[in-house]
Write a protein that holds these residues in place. Structure first.
Motif, PDB file in Angstrom:
ATOM      1  N   MET A  62      77.003  56.757  46.145  1.00 57.26           N
ATOM      2  CA  MET A  62      77.894  57.900  45.982  1.00 57.26           C
ATOM      3  C   MET A  62      77.475  59.055  46.890  1.00 57.26           C
ATOM      4  SD  MET A  62      78.241  60.403  42.651  1.00 57.26           S
ATOM      5  CE  MET A  62      78.616  59.093  41.515  1.00 57.26           C
ATOM      6  N   VAL A  63      76.177  59.340  46.921  1.00 56.50           N
ATOM      7  CA  VAL A  63      75.676  60.454  47.723  1.00 56.50           C
ATOM      8  C   VAL A  63      75.686  60.103  49.208  1.00 56.50           C
ATOM      9  CG1 VAL A  63      73.718  61.979  48.134  1.00 56.50           C
ATOM     10  CG2 VAL A  63      74.317  61.321  45.799  1.00 56.50           C
ATOM     11  N   VAL A  64      75.284  58.903  49.549  1.00 56.69           N
ATOM     12  CA  VAL A  64      75.307  58.475  50.955  1.00 56.69           C
ATOM     13  C   VAL A  64      76.723  58.580  51.513  1.00 56.69           C
ATOM     14  CG1 VAL A  64      75.048  56.490  52.493  1.00 56.69           C
ATOM     15  CG2 VAL A  64      73.253  57.021  50.833  1.00 56.69           C
ATOM     16  N   ASN A 102      67.943  69.634  45.533  1.00 55.36           N
ATOM     17  CA  ASN A 102      67.428  68.688  44.540  1.00 55.36           C
ATOM     18  C   ASN A 102      68.249  68.879  43.262  1.00 55.36           C
ATOM     19  OD1 ASN A 102      65.897  66.873  43.103  1.00 55.36           O
ATOM     20  ND2 ASN A 102      64.132  68.225  42.872  1.00 55.36           N
ATOM     21  N   ILE A 103      69.442  68.293  43.257  1.00 52.35           N
ATOM     22  CA  ILE A 103      70.438  68.518  42.217  1.00 52.35           C
ATOM     23  C   ILE A 103      71.032  67.165  41.821  1.00 52.35           C
ATOM     24  CG2 ILE A 103      72.473  69.908  41.603  1.00 52.35           C
ATOM     25  CD1 ILE A 103      71.953  71.690  43.957  1.00 52.35           C
ATOM     26  N   LEU A 151      75.964  67.032  44.117  1.00 53.47           N
ATOM     27  CA  LEU A 151      75.753  66.864  45.552  1.00 53.47           C
ATOM     28  C   LEU A 151      77.036  66.476  46.281  1.00 53.47           C
ATOM     29  CD1 LEU A 151      72.310  65.018  45.567  1.00 53.47           C
ATOM     30  CD2 LEU A 151      72.767  67.330  46.414  1.00 53.47           C
ATOM     31  N   VAL A 152      77.919  65.756  45.604  1.00 51.36           N
ATOM     32  CA  VAL A 152      79.152  65.307  46.267  1.00 51.36           C
ATOM     33  C   VAL A 152      80.000  66.500  46.728  1.00 51.36           C
ATOM     34  CG1 VAL A 152      81.316  64.052  45.954  1.00 51.36           C
ATOM     35  CG2 VAL A 152      79.170  63.051  45.147  1.00 51.36           C
ATOM     36  N   GLY A 186      67.398  64.269  43.383  1.00 50.48           N
ATOM     37  CA  GLY A 186      68.042  64.411  42.087  1.00 50.48           C
ATOM     38  C   GLY A 186      68.970  63.239  41.835  1.00 50.48           C
ATOM     39  N   ILE A 187      68.821  62.190  42.622  1.00 49.97           N
ATOM     40  CA  ILE A 187      69.768  61.076  42.642  1.00 49.97           C
ATOM     41  C   ILE A 187      69.155  59.863  41.938  1.00 49.97           C
ATOM     42  CG2 ILE A 187      71.191  59.609  44.122  1.00 49.97           C
ATOM     43  CD1 ILE A 187      70.437  61.735  46.403  1.00 49.97           C
TER      44      ILE A 187
END
Length: 320
Positions: free
Chosen positions: A289-291, A254-255, A260-261, A281-282
């Motif tokens: 970006m995270v997906v 949870n950042i 996370l990338v 955290g998104i």
């Protein structure tokens, strides 16, 4: 009790020198206010994705310190003034160098945040601080006791709640969890109380390490079910070796999206085949970006869940 508050108007350039000088003058604690923009490194260590709009950096700084009225304030102030003159003689711009005095009430600053944290529910899970008794009607509920102190994670934030719901969905009694950025320990505690076998947590912040251990004890989690390690899993080889490779059935993080990338491929290496990766955290604008990072790490996106303007991405490391 009332305190005398003294605020020195100076420059950001002189902050470090003045801070050291004040310590030499016997001042035990100071507050520094400036408008220096946060570096990318600073942002990566923070637990917010929407930063406040600060005024433009005007290169000034305000340094405040507190003295008891009964102290010999004149002697301390004279020492500060002498130190300021010395720093100025070195050719350092100390700005106005003026000191303003005001009075403030004595407060327990460490515990002042408690007035804002009260028990609440994540679905049927009751999350409560230690200073609030459990109501009779809540006696049968799954209880998580959290005193976050200076560590992140009371469970009130949407991102934490999103993670707890996904943990509940995928946890089993054989789950070995890796919690990256453990904060107060709430996600690990939730997983263990929901039946996980063991949890291992990492965090950059020593305050988080202490808070998570204290909260584990408050929730009567035995030491053999929980370990914690201070350090950066992304680039610290020693931390990576301690954490291990392909050891975990579930990894939570949870950042911030920007963290996370680079973290996701490392986290993927920690997962067993078939393991579950739960992130949040998104902020909504950074979902893609995270997906993309999750897919690039070879993970299959199972779900994207949302609460308010926040997003959680859940993925699986498929068996080869």
């Amino acid at each position: 009790m009332r305190w005398n508050k003294y605020t020195l108007l100076t420059t950001a350039e002189a902050e470090d020198l003045i801070s050291s000088m004040m310590a030499d003058a016997g001042i035990e604690g100071i507050e520094i206010e400036d408008n220096i923009p946060l570096s990318e490194s600073d942002k990566s260590r923070m637990f917010v994705d929407i930063l406040p709009e600060n005024p433009a950096d005007d290169k000034t700084a305000r340094i405040s310190f507190y003295l008891e009225p009964e102290q010999d304030n004149g002697t301390v102030l004279a020492a500060v003034q002498d130190g300021l003159d010395e720093i100025r003689s070195w050719g350092v711009d100390v700005g106005a160098g003026t000191i303003e005095m005001s009075q403030t009430e004595d407060k327990d600053w460490i515990n002042n945040w408690k007035e804002y944290f009260h028990q609440f529910y994540v679905d049927d899970i009751l999350i409560t601080p230690s200073w609030e008794p459990v109501k009779p009607e809540d006696q049968g509920k799954l209880l998580i006791q959290i005193d976050p102190g200076t560590a992140f994670g009371t469970g009130m934030h949407e991102t934490t709640q999103l993670c707890i719901r996904q943990i509940r969905k995928y946890v089993t009694d054989r789950t070995v969890l890796l919690d990256i950025g453990i904060g107060s320990g709430i996600l690990s505690i939730a997983a263990l109380k929901l039946g996980a076998e063991r949890a291992f947590g990492t965090d950059l912040d020593p305050c988080a390490i202490r808070a998570s251990m204290e909260n584990m004890e408050a929730n009567r989690i035995p030491e053999e079910r929980f370990q914690v390690l201070e350090g950066n899993l992304i680039d610290d080889r020693i931390v990576q070796e301690r954490v291990g490779h392909e050891c975990y059935d579930m990894v939570t993080a949870n950042i911030l999206a920007e963290v996370l990338v680079p973290l996701t491929p490392v986290a993927a290496g920690c997962l067993k085949s078939g393991g579950i990766y739960i992130t949040s955290g998104i902020i909504a604008e950074k979902e893609e970006m995270v997906v993309d990072a999750v897919k690039a790490a070879g993970l299959e996106v199972l779900e994207v869940t949302r609460q308010g303007e926040w997003v959680s991405v859940t993925a699986r490391k498929n068996r080869r």
